[in-house]
Write an enzyme that holds these catalytic residues in place. Structure first.
Site, PDB file in Angstrom:
ATOM      1  N   GLU A 130      19.364  16.766   5.399  1.00 50.09           N
ATOM      2  CA  GLU A 130      20.354  17.831   5.193  1.00 50.09           C
ATOM      3  C   GLU A 130      19.905  19.028   6.022  1.00 50.09           C
ATOM      4  OE1 GLU A 130      20.861  18.997   1.013  1.00 50.09           O
ATOM      5  OE2 GLU A 130      21.110  21.084   1.645  1.00 50.09           O
ATOM      6  N   GLU A 135      23.380  29.882   4.388  1.00 45.88           N
ATOM      7  CA  GLU A 135      23.252  29.734   2.934  1.00 45.88           C
ATOM      8  C   GLU A 135      22.645  31.001   2.348  1.00 45.88           C
ATOM      9  OE1 GLU A 135      20.741  26.530   1.546  1.00 45.88           O
ATOM     10  OE2 GLU A 135      21.842  26.386  -0.332  1.00 45.88           O
TER      11      GLU A 135
END
Ligand code: NAG
Ligand code: NAG
Ligand code: NAG
Ligand code: NAG
Ligand code: NAG
Ligand code: NAG
Length: 318
Positions: A130, A135
């Protein structure tokens, strides 16, 4: 003769060049998949399908922009898992590539946890890895770029990057899936990013490693090929500058930790990160999930507005 041979042996341009493979602008995003299952990160969210999102104006595609937002009008009914929101993923998966996101606005505010990320299409997670490019949570002002994958993928503390190393073990089973992360500069995330009109995020992945860059809208050092969405990009530090986050392969075998990834945009609330006591402390005193359920008017800034996403590859057939 010697001089000529010498000349011929010098490469014309040592940069690795990537060609535009896919462009997503406005309505192109309607070809993506709307995920409406439960949130694997335990958020106070209700991911809705595409019809619901379009009907409720939580996903708005025009010729020139694509907006996706959480509901900011309603109290969340007790029977619902959380605030209505959107999570979309690309139908195609990409391996070695460069992704350039031209972004006007990202979701911000207490309770929010948005991410622009890529994840192995084959999985199962964390196999194949990932890559989190954008974020953050709550009142954060600095973006966190990170990797999460199977064991034995590590980063050194000091790397050739502008950001600050937060953690160095990419193994998702370590320290509650913290991953190996790098904090970007101030105003790369949150209200400062939005007030400046957003900017450009880019991620390059190849057998040499995974690299991320950010330029604010008014940053005069943004490469023209990035700001103009040109058909070829050369993401070499000599051309693009030192990356904000660098994840080289010295202590992480790339091929066995990262395979072809789908691209995801999402916006969840609370859950494992935004709702954790240490992250929520700036926003209390009510609990994160009570706040999210009962204060719709605090979510007017909880939206993504994308100008363009471009994916470049080295082989046009990939
Ligand atoms: C997801 O949306 C589809 C329709 O697009 C629907 O059939 C399905 O029941 C939904 N699943 C959940 C968990 O809401
Ligand atoms: C839907 O959202 C768009 C973009 O924010 C806005 O221009 C439009 O007025 C909204 N429409 C409705 C019916 O709320
Ligand atoms: C959107 O694009 C279509 C096709 O190019 C065009 O016909 C239409 O006028 C455009 N709409 C707007 C609002 O610009
Ligand atoms: C790399 O990470 C693993 C955890 O996935 C750890 O067990 C190992 O000791 C680390 N190796 C080095 C050289 O730090
Ligand atoms: C860019 O805009 C921000 C405010 O959004 C400001 O603080 C900064 O000084 C500006 N930088 C340049 C190079 O103009
Ligand atoms: C919610 O919005 C109100 C009004 O703008 C603001 O005063 C308050 O600080 C917000 N609450 C949180 C936790 O962000």
């Amino acid at each position: 003769m010697l001089a000529l041979l010498f000349f011929l042996s010098v490469p014309a341009l040592a940069y690795e060049s990537y060609s535009l493979a896919d462009t997503f602008i406005g309505r192109d995003f309607l070809g993506w998949e709307w995920y409406n299952g439960s949130d694997p990160t335990h958020g106070t969210v209700n991911y809705v399908d595409q019809n619901t999102a379009v009907n409720l104006n939580l996903s708005v595609a025009s010729n020139t922009s694509f907006l996706m937002r959480a509901d900011y009008r309603e109290l969340v009914p007790p029977a619902e898992s959380g605030r209505k929101s959107v999570r979309i993923s690309s139908p195609l998966a990409y391996s070695d590539s460069v992704m350039v996101l031209d972004l006007w606005h990202m979701p911000t505010g207490c309770g929010t946890w948005p991410a622009w990320w890529t994840v192995s299409q084959a999985g199962p997670w964390p196999q194949g890895g990932e890559i989190d490019i954008i974020e953050g949570v709550n009142k954060n002002t600095q973006n966190l770029g990170s990797l999460h994958t199977t064991p034995n993928c590590n980063m050194t503390q000091t790397r050739n990057q502008r950001g600050q190393t937060v953690s160095t073990t990419c193994d998702a089973s370590f320290n509650y899936n913290q991953g190996c992360g790098v904090d970007f500069k101030p105003d790369s995330y949150g209200p400062g990013f939005n007030e400046g009109g957003g900017g450009w995020y880019a991620m390059q992945r190849s057998s040499c490693g995974i690299y991320m860059w950010f330029w604010a809208r008014n940053d005069t050092t943004v490469p023209i090929e990035v700001s103009q969405g040109l058909s070829t990009v050369n993401p070499d530090p000599r051309n693009w500058g030192t990356p904000d986050a660098a994840f080289p392969t010295d202590e992480c075998d790339y091929a066995s930790h990262f395979n072809a990834h789908s691209i995801i945009f999402d916006l969840t609330f609370c859950g494992d990160w935004a709702g954790s006591p240490s992250a929520w402390t700036d926003c209390g005193p009510s609990s994160c999930s009570d706040f999210v359920r009962n204060n719709p008017s605090n979510f007017t800034e909880a939206y993504w507005e994308i100008a363009a996403l471009r994916v470049y590859t080295q082989d046009p057939d990939v």
